[in-house]
Design an enzyme around this catalytic site. Structure first.
Site, mmCIF file in Angstrom:
data_model
loop_
_atom_site.group_PDB
_atom_site.id
_atom_site.type_symbol
_atom_site.label_atom_id
_atom_site.label_comp_id
_atom_site.label_asym_id
_atom_site.label_seq_id
_atom_site.Cartn_x
_atom_site.Cartn_y
_atom_site.Cartn_z
ATOM 1 N N LYS A 10 0.852 -1.199 0.000
ATOM 2 C CA LYS A 10 0.000 0.000 0.000
ATOM 3 C C LYS A 10 0.876 1.234 0.000
ATOM 4 O O LYS A 10 2.033 1.215 0.414
ATOM 5 C CB LYS A 10 -0.935 0.010 1.212
ATOM 6 C CG LYS A 10 -0.246 0.140 2.590
ATOM 7 C CD LYS A 10 0.085 1.553 3.020
ATOM 8 C CE LYS A 10 0.839 1.570 4.342
ATOM 9 N NZ LYS A 10 1.443 2.894 4.660
ATOM 10 N N ASP A 136 -2.518 -1.616 10.474
ATOM 11 C CA ASP A 136 -2.658 -1.576 9.014
ATOM 12 C C ASP A 136 -3.352 -2.815 8.445
ATOM 13 O O ASP A 136 -3.724 -2.838 7.275
ATOM 14 C CB ASP A 136 -1.281 -1.456 8.339
ATOM 15 C CG ASP A 136 -0.771 -0.021 8.313
ATOM 16 O OD1 ASP A 136 -1.599 0.901 8.442
ATOM 17 O OD2 ASP A 136 0.446 0.175 8.164
#
Length: 286
Positions: A10, A136
């Protein structure tokens, strides 16, 4: 039974820390998107009640210190799973880079284990479990583009970001995420326009994304590590539409609309940095 799962990296299109919470975490507002740079996991069902992890990379633990192992152990304990699993992890995402490689690996493991052990957990249930292991991981389970708030574990999905080219460059340094947050002065920094970024994503506006990109953690990492600042400057010099550090760093990414310019940025950076990648936003395989 054997299954394969991809674990995409990401980047943070926007990262803001609003204030320090009573639990010592920062209250965050982040817009994140997954990109076409991925680790790969293979899971094999074992009848013996054991967890085996084989990591195809140097310097990465293959025991209880690894989030993939912790994900398997959590599911086994929480749901009294008596079967085992052998997991092979092939790394492509740079380690300790601000790209959530470890978190994405754990998210992929949770998805694969849910399937291989037939636990029938929903994505929301997996995300709640993942949040116990790392902030996350819930985003990595959902993937795509999303607004993340709280510690990063509260996820609001957004439309996919417009197609473009992404150049990543990771200098050969390590950055301590807790150290960066510890040195952050939230009252003294310019905060990114999160609402503007969300609107740009919803409008499918590449130009709006470039206008609203921002990361408060740059104020700490760029000051401590001039080489990170230099990479960002070089990206813009070589023709990037915009450039930003991802997470707490040290990886910097450039967004570029045209392939020819993206290739020029990529080639130019290879003279300054060993780890350089040219990728696109992640597209879920049908």
């Amino acid at each position: 039974m054997k299954i394969n799962v991809k674990a995409p990296a990401k980047i943070n299109l926007s990262l803001d820390a609003l204030y320090k919470r009573p639990d010592n975490y920062h209250e965050l507002e982040m817009v994140m998107t997954t990109i076409d740079l991925a680790d790969r996991l293979q899971l094999v069902l074992l009848e013996k009640d054991t967890i085996k992890l084989d990591v195809k990379a140097h310097f990465i633990p293959d025991d209880k210190r690894n989030l993939v192992y912790q994900a398997a152990a959590l599911l086994k304990e929480r749901f009294s799973v008596k079967q085992g699993v052998a997991i092979t992890l092939d790394k492509s995402i740079p380690v300790a880079a601000g790209l959530a490689g470890g978190s994405s690996d754990a998210a992929a493991a949770l998805k694969g284990l849910n399937q291989i052990w037939n636990l029938q957990l929903t994505l929301t249930e997996l995300a709640n479990l993942g949040a116990e292991l790392g902030s996350d991981i819930p985003f990595c389970l959902y993937g795509g583009t999303a607004l993340a708030t709280g510690r990063g574990e509260i996820i609001k999905p957004l439309p996919m970001m417009p197609n473009c080219w992404i150049v990543l460059a990771k200098p050969s340094i390590s950055v301590s995420t807790p150290g960066v947050y510890r040195d952050l002065r939230v009252g003294e920094v310019e905060h990114p326009n999160t609402a503007g970024m969300v609107q740009a994503i919803q409008d499918g506006s590449f130009e709006g994304i470039c206008d609203n990109i921002g990361n408060v953690l740059e104020t700490v990492t760029l000051a401590k590590h001039p080489e990170v600042k230099r990479i960002k400057e070089k990206m813009l010099e070589f023709g990037a539409d915009t450039a930003l550090m991802s997470g707490s760093g040290p990886t910097v990414f450039a967004l570029v609309k045209q392939y020819s310019r993206a290739k020029r940025v990529y080639n130019g950076l290879r003279g300054f940095c060993e780890e350089v990648y040219l990728v696109r936003p992640w597209q879920e395989e049908k």
